[in-house]
Design an enzyme around this catalytic site. Structure first.
Site, PDB file in Angstrom:
ATOM      1  N   GLN A   1      -3.173   0.245  -0.062  1.00  0.00           N
ATOM      2  CA  GLN A   1      -2.713   0.703   1.249  1.00  0.00           C
ATOM      3  C   GLN A   1      -2.968   2.194   1.435  1.00  0.00           C
ATOM      4  O   GLN A   1      -3.417   2.634   2.499  1.00  0.00           O
ATOM      5  CB  GLN A   1      -1.216   0.420   1.404  1.00  0.00           C
ATOM      6  CG  GLN A   1      -0.865  -1.037   1.607  1.00  0.00           C
ATOM      7  CD  GLN A   1       0.639  -1.244   1.662  1.00  0.00           C
ATOM      8  OE1 GLN A   1       1.321  -1.219   0.633  1.00  0.00           O
ATOM      9  NE2 GLN A   1       1.149  -1.431   2.862  1.00  0.00           N
ATOM     10  N   GLU A   2      -2.695   2.956   0.399  1.00  0.00           N
ATOM     11  CA  GLU A   2      -2.913   4.399   0.478  1.00  0.00           C
ATOM     12  C   GLU A   2      -4.385   4.712   0.738  1.00  0.00           C
ATOM     13  O   GLU A   2      -4.716   5.602   1.529  1.00  0.00           O
ATOM     14  CB  GLU A   2      -2.450   5.061  -0.823  1.00  0.00           C
ATOM     15  CG  GLU A   2      -2.478   6.572  -0.793  1.00  0.00           C
ATOM     16  CD  GLU A   2      -1.944   7.172  -2.082  1.00  0.00           C
ATOM     17  OE1 GLU A   2      -2.086   8.400  -2.250  1.00  0.00           O
ATOM     18  OE2 GLU A   2      -1.396   6.427  -2.931  1.00  0.00           O
ATOM     19  N   GLY A   3      -5.279   3.965   0.082  1.00  0.00           N
ATOM     20  CA  GLY A   3      -6.709   4.164   0.303  1.00  0.00           C
ATOM     21  C   GLY A   3      -7.132   3.797   1.712  1.00  0.00           C
ATOM     22  O   GLY A   3      -7.961   4.486   2.321  1.00  0.00           O
TER      23      GLY A   3
END
EC number: 3.6.1.15
Length: 606
Positions: free
Chosen positions: A216-218
């Site tokens: 998700q962060e990516g």
């Protein structure tokens, strides 16, 4: 003496008579004129339209430039049409809060919210950081809300009070919280959900506090970069590069490469049409691919993206150096035991490290074992020693650590490299920006081959970037070789790949993954304006101006053509009248000659 006199009286038509031209020839000339004039007008119209078509992208780029300049100005908190949003990044070493704002949606369901980072009266970004990370509250989760209080108080002071109740708050926890057991994670989040609404009246619910995955962060980082670059704006981009998904008919997005100290991340868009894969690879692809819609209407697919994103722990620049030192230490000690040598056990007999500048000495301690290094500056040999650390497999569709990698169309792609990709190219080598493999390899090889005293003197003379320090000078040779191997051997980028840009800032500002997060979290907010009829579905103002511009051009040339045709017809009419008058005066001229010429002869006398 005889006197001779002449009369100069002549018919008026004689002074205007031109050589006789046949009616057929005059008709041909008139026809050619009528044909030639519209052709010239048509040519001018085409040239003008071509100029207009090429000027549109420039105009749009100028508009974007002005918008970017406006982004750096102080936010007008007196504007009632502005909305606000808060994102707390709870990282491993600390937590930061970012304040964003956006104007009312323009009513076009095909457009995204125009979200920007808020700036204070001094035009500085509104952001605040505290230490340590929220994971430090693992044993005392009841104090988690107290831990975040300074951040939320800071945000509350910047967001207008009358906007608090409609300002969404998102608390997103990353690496530090991921390492905690799920029980402790839930306890910390529960305290935040329970206590924060009692003190702050932001729009906040249980679903808005979570621990996000590396995937998700990516994805959020990928969204943020492409949003700032304008790659989600598909209007009037017929001249732009084609999307990786040819069926989408939209702008080409950029991929991101981010190498930190401990981890490495890659994210890029892949076509929605999945290729045929073996069952194991297909299962791996599903885990690494994220498909999402950034648009407010699920029926519209122009903002549906499919992104491959992977994080490689232990492949960051600093951690890779530790892995390399461990590998050299173990292999050297084993070799010493087998051959009875003492390589690296004393400063007088060091291990000759090809990944350090010539003459530089270093020392590594592991479990009461010490290994002494001395640099020999052989960049090619350094790359060879680093190759095993990539942990590649024999599969053509695998990258680092044997992990599946979706194919990249290197003929139709573009990437941005951040963090170590920028530091390796810019801080010492001073070739940051557009990346060219052979040029970088030559510069890195030359640097590694320099003597350490020479590099130290250049550093003292200020010949390197102001961001460079002694640590950068010592390990630049290693990190440049590691970055090069990761890019070309790990991710299979061609050595002459032309579309990689290394950067620290995008349009003079640092882009955080939190921007992508709030874009994704607030993607349905435009529906509120659409349902309330605030603006309705209408074309953007810029589109209306461009359509009006085209209409005015056509109208102008049509009017010009009509005027020229009227002039031609008028001239033809005058010519016909003149010709009739000439024919009517011919008998009178003949009669005049018969009467006047004899009189001239009579005047001749003795």
């Amino acid at each position: 003496m005889a006197r001779i006199s002449f009369s100069y009286l002549c018919p008026a038509s004689w002074y205007f008579t031109v050589p006789t031209v046949s009616p057929f020839l005059r008709q041909r000339v008139a026809f050619l004129g009528l044909f030639f004039i519209p052709c010239v007008l048509l040519l001018l119209l085409i040239m003008d339209l071509r100029h207009w078509a090429t000027s549109l992208p420039r105009d749009r780029q100028y508009e974007r430039y002005l918008a970017r300049v406006g982004d750096l100005e102080a936010t007008n908190t007196e504007d009632p049409n502005l909305n606000y949003g808060l994102v707390v990044d709870c990282g491993s070493s600390g937590s930061r809060i970012f304040v964003y704002f956006w104007p009312r949606h323009n009513g076009n369901p095909h457009d995204l919210l125009d979200i920007k980072q808020m700036r204070d009266r001094n035009s500085q970004p509104v952001v605040k950081k505290i230490k340590p990370g929220i994971s430090a509250m693992a044993d005392t989760p009841e104090h988690a809300s107290d831990y975040l209080r300074p951040l939320l108080s800071f945000a509350a002071a910047h967001v207008p009070v009358k906007k608090h109740r409609e300002t969404p708050l998102y608390i997103l926890c990353t690496a530090g919280m991921r390492l905690l057991p799920e029980r402790q994670q839930l306890a910390i989040l529960a305290d935040l959900v329970k206590d924060l609404p009692l003190e702050f009246d932001f729009l906040f619910s249980q679903s808005q506090a979570e621990v996000i995955s590396g995937k998700q962060e990516g994805v959020y980082a990928w969204i943020g970069i492409n949003f700032v670059l304008g790659r989600f704006d598909h209007e009037d981009e017929s001249d732009s590069d084609t999307s990786v998904d040819s069926a989408a008919g939209r702008r080409r997005t950029v991929g991101i490469l981010d190498m930190g100290g401990a981890s490495l991340q890659i994210a890029y868009e892949v076509p929605t049409s999945a290729s045929d894969l073996p069952p194991k690879q297909e299962e791996a692809a599903k885990i690494l691919l994220a498909e999402f819609n950034l648009g407010c209407d699920v029926q519209h697919t122009e903002h549906v993206y499919r992104v491959y994103v992977t994080t490689f722990l232990g492949f960051g620049g600093n951690f890779a150096r530790q892995r390399y030192e461990d590998l050299v230490l173990n292999e050297t000690l084993n070799k010493n035991r087998l051959l009875g040598q003492k390589t690296g056990l004393s400063p007088d007999n060091p291990f000759l490290d090809p990944c350090l500048p010539v003459g530089l000495t270093d020392m590594v301690k592991r479990n009461n074992q010490v290994l002494h290094f001395r640099g020999k500056g052989d960049w090619a040999s350094c790359r060879t020693l680093l190759s095993p650390l990539l942990a590649r497999s024999n599969t053509s569709q695998a990258s680092l650590n044997g992990i599946y990698q979706s194919p990249i169309d290197f003929n139709n792609s573009e990437f941005y490299g951040f963090s170590e990709f920028f530091y390796c190219t810019e801080d010492v080598l001073r070739i940051g920006g557009h990346y060219h493999g052979p040029t970088f390899a030559k510069a890195a090889q030359d640097y590694c081959g320099m003597a350490w005293p020479v590099l130290a003197q250049r550093f003292k003379n200020g010949l390197f970037s102001s961001h460079a320090d002694e640590h950068r000078l010592k390990y630049q040779c290693f990190k440049s070789a590691w970055m090069y191997e990761v890019l070309h051997e790990g991710f299979h980028f061609p050595y002459d790949y032309p579309n990689l840009q290394t950067a620290q800032l995008v349009y003079d500002r640092e882009v955080q993954w939190t921007l992508g997060a709030i874009l994704y979290k607030t993607r349905f907010l435009p529906l509120r304006d659409l349902r309330q009829g605030q603006g309705g579905v209408r074309p953007a103002h810029g589109s209306w101006l461009r359509l009006s511009f085209v209409y005015n051009h056509y109208l102008f040339f049509a009017c010009t053509l009509v005027v020229l045709l009227a002039i031609v017809l008028y001239l033809l009419r005058i010519h016909r009248i003149h010709r009739r008058q000439t024919r009517a005066s011919a008998p009178l001229d003949l009669l005049w000659i018969e009467q006047v010429v004899p009189m001239i002869g009579v005047q001749v006398g003795p």
